[in-house]
Enzyme design. Structure first.
Site: not given
Ligand code: PGA
Length: 267
Positions: A25, A27, A111, A183, A189, A229
């Site tokens: 993803n 983003k 999400h 998630e 993040g 993460s």
């Molecule tokens: P991250 O995000 O791996 O940066 O924690 C996961 C996500 O938001 O799908």
């Protein structure tokens, strides 16, 4: 190359043989040029596509170019969001058919950033999931609790409500085409990953909810990703838990080597 996902779902014997699925993803990151560089890196490093479904979810602006760059590979294209209506006066929005038109097979829905910043409710996510399925897209439906909810002992209530609400009214066949991404919001993040045991517990709980809603074969056949993460160093332990079928990767999917190392964790 014509990519068909139906081979996986239409073979009866493949039910309950859950092929891992790892999605990046991206983003709101990457210009077209940067997106294409990342795709080239992934293509060079990754050669085991038959063992894991790999989905790239660039921003809308790069979907067409990334789709073109991966059309002769086994990599799948996914979008990060869509609108529930088929067409009409919805300035700035994108419909499911438009995503299919670009070669998308998957779309991330609900999400936590969409839920938090754009006020998406389970009802909205549910409408989008139905519209995606009607257009032939495979939804990746995201669920997950906040830290305060976990600390208050409400994890199961929150995640159960999200799963039931976001998937309300789906047929068993539609459910088999749908991926769930668990998630925990506190892990996205933040660098704080759920431990493999913590994640496994929630994945098993989600399967229990699916069993109540559908039946055991459906519950055992739906792919459930972990996200939050995920890094090369923790991917393998997470993905090898019995109820975890790959991951939804944010930050670590923006760089080819780390993304491919994570994908390899699912092998
Ligand atoms: P991250 O995000 O791996 O940066 O924690 C996961 C996500 O938001 O799908």
């Amino acid at each position: 190359m014509e990519k068909s996902l139906d081979f996986y779902f239409s073979k009866k014997e493949s039910l309950a043989v859950r092929k891992p699925i790892v999605a990046g993803n991206w983003k709101m990151n990457k210009t077209i040029a940067d997106a294409l560089k990342l795709v080239e890196g992934i293509k060079q490093l990754f050669k085991d596509e038959q063992k894991v479904d790999v989905v790239l979810c660039p921003p809308f602006t790069a979907l067409a170019d990334v789709g073109e760059a991966i059309k002769d590979t086994e990599l799948y294209l996914g979008a990060q969001n869509m609108h529930a209506e088929k067409s009409g006066a919805f300035t700035g929005e994108v419909a499911a058919d438009m995503l299919r038109d670009l070669g998308c097979h998957y779309v991330i829905l609900g999400h936590s950033e969409r839920r938090q910043y754009f006020k998406e409710t389970d009802e909205i996510v549910n409408k989008k999931a139905k519209a995606a399925l009607a257009a032939g897209l495979h939804p990746i439906v995201c669920v997950g609790e906040l830290l305060a909810e976990r600390e208050a002992g409400r994890m199961e209530a929150v995640v159960g409500t999200q799963v039931r609400g976001s998937l309300a009214g789906l047929s068993a066949n539609d459910m088999l085409k749908t991926v769930i991404a668990y998630e925990p919001v506190w892990a996205i993040g933040t660098g704080k990953t759920a431990s493999p045991a913590q994640a496994q517990e929630v994945h098993a709980f989600i399967r229990k909810v699916l069993k109540e809603k559908f039946d055991e074969p459906v519950a055992q056949s739906v792919r459930i990703q972990y996200g939050g993460s995920v890094k090369p160093s923790n991917a393998k332990d997470l993905f090898h838990q019995p109820d975890i079928d790959g991951g939804l990767i944010g930050g670590a999917s923006l760089e080819a080597q780390s993304f491919v190392d994570i994908v390899r964790g699912a092998l």
